[in-house]
Design a protein around this motif. Structure first.
Motif, PDB file in Angstrom:
ATOM      1  N   GLU B 133       0.809  -1.215   0.000  1.00 17.61           N
ATOM      2  CA  GLU B 133       0.000   0.000   0.000  1.00 17.61           C
ATOM      3  C   GLU B 133       0.849   1.275   0.000  1.00 17.61           C
ATOM      4  OE1 GLU B 133      -2.992   0.106   3.076  1.00 17.61           O
ATOM      5  OE2 GLU B 133      -3.112   2.273   2.857  1.00 17.61           O
ATOM      6  N   ASP B 134       1.986   1.235   0.666  1.00 21.88           N
ATOM      7  CA  ASP B 134       2.794   2.466   0.767  1.00 21.88           C
ATOM      8  C   ASP B 134       3.920   2.516  -0.263  1.00 21.88           C
ATOM      9  OD1 ASP B 134       4.317   0.478   1.806  1.00 21.88           O
ATOM     10  OD2 ASP B 134       5.065   1.651   3.511  1.00 21.88           O
ATOM     11  N   GLU B 135       3.939   1.555  -1.191  1.00 25.72           N
ATOM     12  CA  GLU B 135       4.986   1.591  -2.218  1.00 25.72           C
ATOM     13  C   GLU B 135       4.553   2.483  -3.395  1.00 25.72           C
ATOM     14  OE1 GLU B 135       7.509  -2.553  -1.826  1.00 25.72           O
ATOM     15  OE2 GLU B 135       5.744  -2.555  -3.114  1.00 25.72           O
ATOM     16  N   ILE B 136       5.529   3.129  -3.995  1.00 26.88           N
ATOM     17  CA  ILE B 136       5.196   4.027  -5.113  1.00 26.88           C
ATOM     18  C   ILE B 136       6.355   4.079  -6.100  1.00 26.88           C
ATOM     19  CG2 ILE B 136       6.099   6.217  -4.128  1.00 26.88           C
ATOM     20  CD1 ILE B 136       3.319   7.406  -5.131  1.00 26.88           C
ATOM     21  N   VAL B 137       5.990   4.269  -7.374  1.00 27.61           N
ATOM     22  CA  VAL B 137       6.999   4.471  -8.419  1.00 27.61           C
ATOM     23  C   VAL B 137       6.916   5.932  -8.840  1.00 27.61           C
ATOM     24  CG1 VAL B 137       7.593   3.970 -10.815  1.00 27.61           C
ATOM     25  CG2 VAL B 137       7.057   2.100  -9.265  1.00 27.61           C
ATOM     26  N   VAL B 138       8.049   6.588  -8.839  1.00 27.15           N
ATOM     27  CA  VAL B 138       8.078   8.006  -9.250  1.00 27.15           C
ATOM     28  C   VAL B 138       9.158   8.179 -10.317  1.00 27.15           C
ATOM     29  CG1 VAL B 138       7.264   8.970  -7.048  1.00 27.15           C
ATOM     30  CG2 VAL B 138       9.709   8.516  -7.370  1.00 27.15           C
ATOM     31  N   SER B 139       9.333   9.417 -10.766  1.00 24.35           N
ATOM     32  CA  SER B 139      10.445   9.675 -11.698  1.00 24.35           C
ATOM     33  C   SER B 139      11.399  10.649 -11.039  1.00 24.35           C
ATOM     34  CB  SER B 139       9.922  10.247 -13.019  1.00 24.35           C
ATOM     35  OG  SER B 139       9.595  11.596 -12.858  1.00 24.35           O
ATOM     36  N   LYS B 140      12.630  10.633 -11.511  1.00 27.84           N
ATOM     37  CA  LYS B 140      13.645  11.552 -10.955  1.00 27.84           C
ATOM     38  C   LYS B 140      13.204  12.994 -11.178  1.00 27.84           C
ATOM     39  CE  LYS B 140      17.162   8.525 -10.069  1.00 27.84           C
ATOM     40  NZ  LYS B 140      17.832   8.347  -8.799  1.00 27.84           N
ATOM     41  N   GLY B 141      12.600  13.209 -12.387  1.00 25.36           N
ATOM     42  CA  GLY B 141      12.153  14.567 -12.732  1.00 25.36           C
ATOM     43  C   GLY B 141      11.110  15.057 -11.758  1.00 25.36           C
ATOM     44  N   LEU B 142      10.212  14.158 -11.315  1.00 26.92           N
ATOM     45  CA  LEU B 142       9.162  14.543 -10.359  1.00 26.92           C
ATOM     46  C   LEU B 142       9.806  14.936  -9.027  1.00 26.92           C
ATOM     47  CD1 LEU B 142       6.188  14.716  -9.351  1.00 26.92           C
ATOM     48  CD2 LEU B 142       6.395  12.314  -8.729  1.00 26.92           C
ATOM     49  N   LYS B 174       0.843  11.540   2.854  1.00 26.15           N
ATOM     50  CA  LYS B 174       1.174  10.158   3.173  1.00 26.15           C
ATOM     51  C   LYS B 174       2.646   9.912   2.885  1.00 26.15           C
ATOM     52  CE  LYS B 174      -0.197   5.439   1.866  1.00 26.15           C
ATOM     53  NZ  LYS B 174      -0.587   4.817   3.129  1.00 26.15           N
ATOM     54  N   GLU B 175       3.214   9.062   3.663  1.00 21.40           N
ATOM     55  CA  GLU B 175       4.610   8.703   3.441  1.00 21.40           C
ATOM     56  C   GLU B 175       4.654   7.440   2.589  1.00 21.40           C
ATOM     57  OE1 GLU B 175       8.149   9.259   6.463  1.00 21.40           O
ATOM     58  OE2 GLU B 175       7.250   7.278   6.666  1.00 21.40           O
ATOM     59  N   PHE B 176       5.433   7.525   1.507  1.00 18.35           N
ATOM     60  CA  PHE B 176       5.561   6.368   0.602  1.00 18.35           C
ATOM     61  C   PHE B 176       7.019   5.886   0.578  1.00 18.35           C
ATOM     62  CE2 PHE B 176       1.867   8.562  -1.126  1.00 18.35           C
ATOM     63  CZ  PHE B 176       0.996   7.526  -1.442  1.00 18.35           C
ATOM     64  N   VAL B 177       7.166   4.629   0.176  1.00 16.60           N
ATOM     65  CA  VAL B 177       8.511   4.091  -0.034  1.00 16.60           C
ATOM     66  C   VAL B 177       8.718   3.960  -1.535  1.00 16.60           C
ATOM     67  CG1 VAL B 177      10.053   2.105   0.342  1.00 16.60           C
ATOM     68  CG2 VAL B 177       8.399   2.787   2.111  1.00 16.60           C
ATOM     69  N   ILE B 178       9.801   4.534  -2.023  1.00 16.75           N
ATOM     70  CA  ILE B 178      10.071   4.444  -3.463  1.00 16.75           C
ATOM     71  C   ILE B 178      10.495   3.013  -3.795  1.00 16.75           C
ATOM     72  CG2 ILE B 178      11.508   5.307  -5.372  1.00 16.75           C
ATOM     73  CD1 ILE B 178      11.877   7.911  -3.745  1.00 16.75           C
ATOM     74  N   CYS B 179       9.741   2.376  -4.712  1.00 13.84           N
ATOM     75  CA  CYS B 179      10.107   1.006  -5.090  1.00 13.84           C
ATOM     76  C   CYS B 179      10.622   0.945  -6.531  1.00 13.84           C
ATOM     77  CB  CYS B 179       8.931   0.061  -4.903  1.00 13.84           C
ATOM     78  SG  CYS B 179       7.556   0.426  -5.972  1.00 13.84           S
ATOM     79  N   GLY B 180      10.502   2.058  -7.258  1.00 16.82           N
ATOM     80  CA  GLY B 180      10.998   2.057  -8.634  1.00 16.82           C
ATOM     81  C   GLY B 180      10.952   3.455  -9.228  1.00 16.82           C
ATOM     82  N   PHE B 181      11.641   3.552 -10.400  1.00  8.93           N
ATOM     83  CA  PHE B 181      11.643   4.841 -11.101  1.00  8.93           C
ATOM     84  C   PHE B 181      11.148   4.658 -12.533  1.00  8.93           C
ATOM     85  CE2 PHE B 181      14.694   5.938  -7.758  1.00  8.93           C
ATOM     86  CZ  PHE B 181      14.209   7.195  -7.377  1.00  8.93           C
ATOM     87  N   THR B 182      10.345   5.613 -12.958  1.00 14.67           N
ATOM     88  CA  THR B 182       9.963   5.624 -14.382  1.00 14.67           C
ATOM     89  C   THR B 182      10.895   6.597 -15.089  1.00 14.67           C
ATOM     90  OG1 THR B 182       8.397   7.397 -13.968  1.00 14.67           O
ATOM     91  CG2 THR B 182       7.496   5.179 -14.009  1.00 14.67           C
ATOM     92  N   PRO B 183      11.143   6.336 -16.386  1.00 19.52           N
ATOM     93  CA  PRO B 183      11.975   7.308 -17.111  1.00 19.52           C
ATOM     94  C   PRO B 183      11.199   8.618 -17.314  1.00 19.52           C
ATOM     95  CG  PRO B 183      11.251   5.533 -18.573  1.00 19.52           C
ATOM     96  CD  PRO B 183      10.724   5.202 -17.220  1.00 19.52           C
ATOM     97  N   ASP B 184      11.907   9.727 -17.393  1.00 16.90           N
ATOM     98  CA  ASP B 184      11.267  11.025 -17.655  1.00 16.90           C
ATOM     99  C   ASP B 184      11.280  11.301 -19.152  1.00 16.90           C
ATOM    100  OD1 ASP B 184      10.507  12.420 -15.187  1.00 16.90           O
ATOM    101  OD2 ASP B 184      12.623  12.097 -14.644  1.00 16.90           O
ATOM    102  N   SER B 185      10.224  11.978 -19.609  1.00 10.94           N
ATOM    103  CA  SER B 185      10.245  12.433 -21.005  1.00 10.94           C
ATOM    104  C   SER B 185      10.540  13.929 -21.006  1.00 10.94           C
ATOM    105  CB  SER B 185       8.900  12.174 -21.687  1.00 10.94           C
ATOM    106  OG  SER B 185       7.934  13.075 -21.198  1.00 10.94           O
TER     107      SER B 185
END
Lengths: 224, 828
Positions: B133-142, B174-185
């Motif tokens: 539930e607290d895992e999230i994928v973000v991008s470096k750009g974000l 909410k506090e999330f744990v980064i589990c992955g990164f998406t590439p930025d466009s």
């Protein structure tokens, strides 16, 4: 009568096959107004070239052609064309009618080019004289050789030129038609008081002329 | 004597054809140019068409998701029902539970199941998709945009709003744990638009099951032999069976077109090629037809010395084929170079969206597709030879039919077999020209018809393109030069002030702002449009619920002129009971008719009341004027509500765009918070970019076709002078001056030009209007008004006239190259 045409020391050479053909070689001629002059000579003697030069259809290498006191080669092309349609009438061996124009139109063509008014009565009179009034709407392809040449004669007569130049006008015709056409031509020239210069190699026709000029190798060898 | 040379002089028909080709050099050069251009076009059109398709398809397959279609707003029960159908090869679920709540950026929180990840090409640059539930994928750009840093396993705190109870709820942290990164466009970073992936557990925890809206994406099974049209029909059928609305259906047309046969593409290419073939055919035929009259005696002589009909046909055919054999390779060679240039032009000048263009360049640079195909070379060559063959059929027949006697007696220049013609009493240069033109009507008509072929097409295309004027399209999209609107968003718990009922209480589009805008330099006036929210009546929430749109009296004329059904004027609309339904709204409610009365609920701030309305007419208006609504007079709409219901300020300015004024307006509205501005220029630029290349491509294509057809004029004029060389010389011998000759030829040319223009512009204009109506009906280029293509008509007139004048000047000079006596003595 007076001199209508004077050719002074006229020269016209052609290059042919690496050599030079002296078509007209220092020729001088004087032609009187109202006379029928025949120019005779063998094939290749230069008589046609001389006639074309007299008519301004070609330009000489040197010399002058003076018609009614005008040196025709001192005129620019357009002026020469204007001079030609006012003062000179041509009759060619192969008639040179405009195939898409009917008899009447071929006859009035020089007048149209000169912006002159057409007198229908006069044209009808000429066509009647040459016996083609009933064929005035015919196209050239529906005429015989003699009829075509008579149309060419009418075309010359209608524009009343100072001088008529005829290049073997009966050369393509049979002897009977030749006599008819010559009769018509002579009669019309006489009736309208015009000067006729004709090239021919036919002795019989030459005999009909008032003056006969003999040409050999581009030179006048006799005038009688 | 061999069979081939039977009855002839010992020369084979090939040799005679070859000698003829050399002798009739000028005619064959013209034919050669026509064949050369035809070959080039026949090669370029399919090559560029195929390249564009291949490139686009390759780019799409690289970039686009692979689902065939997706259905939006699908609840979990419908998703389950859909899933058991056998139509799907695979299906996946996506849900968008919420958005980041950060100023200046957009962050969409997405949940994708495994198949959806595959179908959407959801690739991560590192890590894995969230499970907890607290895992999230973000991008470096974000992270950078948020001013945060982090790696996989690090914790980040995000503020977001969840979509529930029909709108965006209040903000949550909410506090999330980064589990992955998406590439930025690049675009994403530039526009600050980001995607975050959340887990199913998060979705289930945040959105109640009954409120979860899924996107059901799928690939159909068993469609290998179907075309895109059939596939779309199948998708629509499934949607209908499950009550899924058209607006909730998204078909991945690009992906389908890239992987399945689009039934519209092949016919389009075939039609273009047929147009080229016909233009080439008419031109080549016309050139031979016109030249034939010049060569009747020549063919007659051949017949007279024993050529058979078959041999005559062979001579004509082989002469044409020899010319084709010489020029076709050159046409293909030039086509090879031109096709690459055209392709670069298409990709480089904005015909394709920039993201796709980048991928296309990559595909070209990596030689991932072939730009040239041997079968297209073969096709272009074969089609050209067929074109030449078909063009030569009639001239062959004509040559075979020539009678020896008739041919010998034939007088060049008459062009007719009549023996009598009623002529003119006196002649002028104009009459001589007219006589020459009408003397051979058939030849003249063939030349004019063949030249007009392209002209007519060009006028029709020009009509469509001129109706697709970007200025007009921009004018249709926005009433003034600057449009100022409130940002309206219902049910956003974090921004309740964005709800329309709230805006009405303190509407920033008030008289004070209006006066401030009117005081700005360059502003002519401010037109205020009002809007009353309604519900009920015949209008369904899930289809489209319009507003009652108050149009100010300034637009009385436009409102009245746009009525296509019903007897109503602006005064009637002031009553407050009558409305005009515009055509986009009628599209959603085709059952509504003029005279229908219905009761709707009018929402006036927090209050509402019922009111009966009557449809007094149907209006065909620009989108900027009515925007898919019920139209009423502004004063009447204002009277429907007690508060200020101004919905849009349309700023009418002196210039279509003035940067200073745009900035001043921008500054004015920034202070008001919820106002947004659109500009005429932005619309204009969008339309202009889209239409420019289309215009360029069309006119280049028709320009080349035009050159092919101008060959006709050149050929006809050259022939007409050459064939009549003796006749013209004779006319000059009896006194026609050079100037008169030039004038006569110019007039003859003018007849051809005038005939071609009358036919091209007349028939082209007549045909253009119905084509415009069709294009308008089908929504092509969003055109709305008919515009006569004056510029193109003038260009066609100017080009033809200039070509003719130059041609005659050239011909007059070439005639003078020979002395008069040479022309008089000329014999064929």
């Amino acid at each position: 009568m007076g001199i209508i045409l004077e050719v002074r020391d006229l020269v016209k050479y052609y290059k042919e096959g690496g050599g030079v053909v002296k078509a007209v070689d220092h020729t001088s001629v004087r032609i009187e107004r109202g006379k029928f002059t025949a120019i005779v000579g063998r094939s290749g003697s230069g008589k046609s070239t001389l006639l074309h030069l007299i008519g301004g259809l070609d330009r000489p290498d040197s010399g002058k052609v003076i018609i009614e006191n005008s040196d025709i080669f001192s005129l620019k092309d357009d002026k020469l064309a204007q001079f030609r349609r006012k003062k000179i009438g041509f009759i060619f061996q192969d008639y040179n009618l405009v195939p898409s124009l009917n008899v009447w139109e071929n006859v009035v063509l020089p007048l149209g080019l000169d912006n002159r008014k057409v007198s229908s009565a006069e044209v009808e009179n000429i066509l009647d004289k040459i016996g083609l009034l009933d064929k005035k709407n015919r196209l050239p392809n529906a005429l015989s050789g003699g009829q075509k040449q008579r149309v060419a004669i009418a075309r010359v007569l209608v524009s009343k030129p100072a001088i008529i130049l005829a290049d073997e006008p009966t050369g393509n015709l049979d002897s009977q038609t030749e006599l008819e056409v010559m009769g018509t031509l002579k009669q019309c020239v006489a009736d309208f008081g015009q000067t006729l210069v004709m090239i021919t190699h036919d002795e019989n026709i030459a005999q009909m002329a008032d003056v006969v000029i003999v040409i050999e190798d581009g030179k006048v060898v006799s005038q009688s | 004597m061999s069979k081939k040379t039977e009855g002839m002089t010992g020369l084979s028909t090939w040799k005679i054809a070859f000698r003829n080709m050399q002798y009739h050099k000028s005619k064959n050069i013209l034919t050669g140019i026509a064949i050369f251009l035809t070959t080039m076009l026949l090669f370029v059109v399919p090559t560029v068409g195929k390249n564009m398709m291949d490139l686009q398809f390759a780019a799409i397959n690289k970039v686009y998701p692979t689902w065939h279609a997706l259905f939006r707003n699908v609840d979990s029960q419908t998703a389950e029902e859909l899933a058991v159908r056998k139509d799907f090869l695979k299906y996946g679920l996506r849900s968008d539970p919420g958005f980041l709540m950060e100023d200046g950026l957009t962050g969409s929180m997405l949940y994708l199941d495994d198949t959806a990840v595959e179908l959407m090409k959801g690739e991560l640059s590192s890590g894995k998709f969230p499970q907890k539930e607290d895992e999230i994928v973000v991008s470096k750009g974000l992270l950078k945009a948020l001013g945060q840093e982090g790696e996989i396993g690090d914790k980040i705190t995000l503020t977001y709003q969840i979509e529930r109870n029909g709108g965006l709820d209040t903000a949550q942290k909410k506090e999330f744990v980064i589990c992955g990164f998406t590439p930025d466009s690049e675009t994403g970073i530039e526009k600050k638009i980001f995607t975050l992936f959340v887990s199913k557990a998060f979705l289930q925890a945040e959105v109640p099951e009954e409120q979860t809206a899924y996107r059901f994406m799928f690939q159909l099974d068993g469609i290998d032999n179907s075309n895109t049209e059939q596939i779309e029909e199948k998708i629509k059928g499934i949607a209908k069976a499950f009550g899924i609305l058209e607006k909730d259906m998204n078909i991945n047309k690009e992906f389908l077109a890239a992987n399945y046969v689009d039934p519209a593409v092949l016919p389009a290419i075939i039609i273009i090629m047929v147009v080229i073939m016909v233009a080439g055919m008419i031109t080549i035929y016309s050139i031979y037809y016109v030249s034939m009259s010049q060569r009747i005696q020549e063919f007659g002589r051949l017949k007279a010395i024993g050529a058979t009909k078959r041999q005559m046909k062979q001579i004509v055919l082989r002469e044409g084929m020899l010319v084709a054999a010489i020029v076709v390779p050159f046409g293909l060679l030039l086509g090879t170079l031109v096709s690459k240039l055209v392709l670069k032009l298409f990709i480089g000048t904005g015909m394709v969206v920039s993201s796709e263009a980048e991928v296309m360049w990559e595909i070209i640079d990596n030689h991932e597709i072939s730009l040239w195909y041997p079968w297209i070379y073969l096709l272009a060559a074969v089609v050209t030879f067929v074109t030449v063959y078909v063009s030569l059929l009639r001239p062959m027949k004509k040559a075979a039919r020539i009678s020896e006697v008739e041919a010998m007696r034939y007088q060049a220049g008459t062009g007719c077999r009549k023996s009598v013609r009623k002529g003119y009493e006196y002649l002028t240069i104009g009459r001589l020209a007219r006589n020459s033109f009408f003397g051979n009507k058939r030849k003249s008509m063939i030349t004019i018809l063949s030249m007009s072929f392209t002209g007519i097409f060009m006028m029709v295309i020009a009509t469509v393109l001129s109706c697709a004027d970007p200025v007009e399209s921009a004018n249709n999209s926005i009433t003034g030069q600057y449009g100022i609107w409130q940002h309206v968003e219902e049910n956003n718990k974090e921004h309740p002030e964005w709800a329309w009922s709230e805006i009405q209480k303190n509407n920033p589009l008030n008289n004070e702002l209006k006066a401030e805008i009117e005081a700005l330099d360059g502003v002519k006036r401010v037109d205020v449009f009002s809007s009353a929210k309604i519900s009920g009546g015949p209008f369904l929430e899930e289809v489209e619920v319009p507003d009652i749109w108050g149009v100010p009296e300034t637009y009385k004329k436009e409102v009245e002129e746009g009525i296509i059904e019903g007897d109503v004027d602006y005064e009637d609309l002031l009553s407050g009971d009558k409305v005009i339904i515009d055509t986009p709204l009628l599209h959603w409610y085709p059952e509504l008719n003029v005279g229908d009365k219905f009761t709707v609920r009018i929402h006036d701030g927090e209050n509402s009341y019922e009111k009966e309305l009557e449809i007094a007419g149907v209006g065909d208006y620009t989108y900027g004027l009515s925007a898919g609504n019920l139209v009423m007079a502004k004063d009447a709409v204002d009277n429907l509500c007690s508060s200020n219901i101004s919905r849009s300020f349309q700023v009418v300015a002196d210039k279509n765009y003035d940067e200073k004024l745009a900035n001043e307006l921008g500054n004015l509205i920034t202070d008001k918070g919820i106002l947004e501005m659109e500009t005429w220029k932005a619309y204009y630029e969008t339309y202009k970019n889209g239409m420019e290349l289309m215009r360029g491509a069309c006119f280049t294509f028709f320009g080349i076709l035009g050159v092919i057809c101008v060959m006709n004029l050149i050929n006809t004029m050259i022939n007409s002078v050459h064939i009549r060389k003796k006749e013209l010389g004779m006319m000059q011998a009896v006194g026609m001056s050079d100037r008169q000759l030039g004038r006569m030829l110019q007039l003859e040319g003018l007849f051809y030009t005038a005939g071609t223009l009358v036919l091209s512009i007349g028939a082209g204009s007549a045909a253009g209007y119905p084509v415009f109506l069709w294009a308008k009906k089908t929504g092509m280029f969003e055109m709305s008004r008919y515009h006569y293509p004056f510029t193109v008509a003038l260009i066609i007139m100017a080009v033809l006239t200039v070509v003719q004048i130059i041609l005659v000047l050239f011909l007059s000079r070439s005639v003078k190259k020979e002395s008069l006596i040479e022309r008089v003595r000329f014999s064929e």
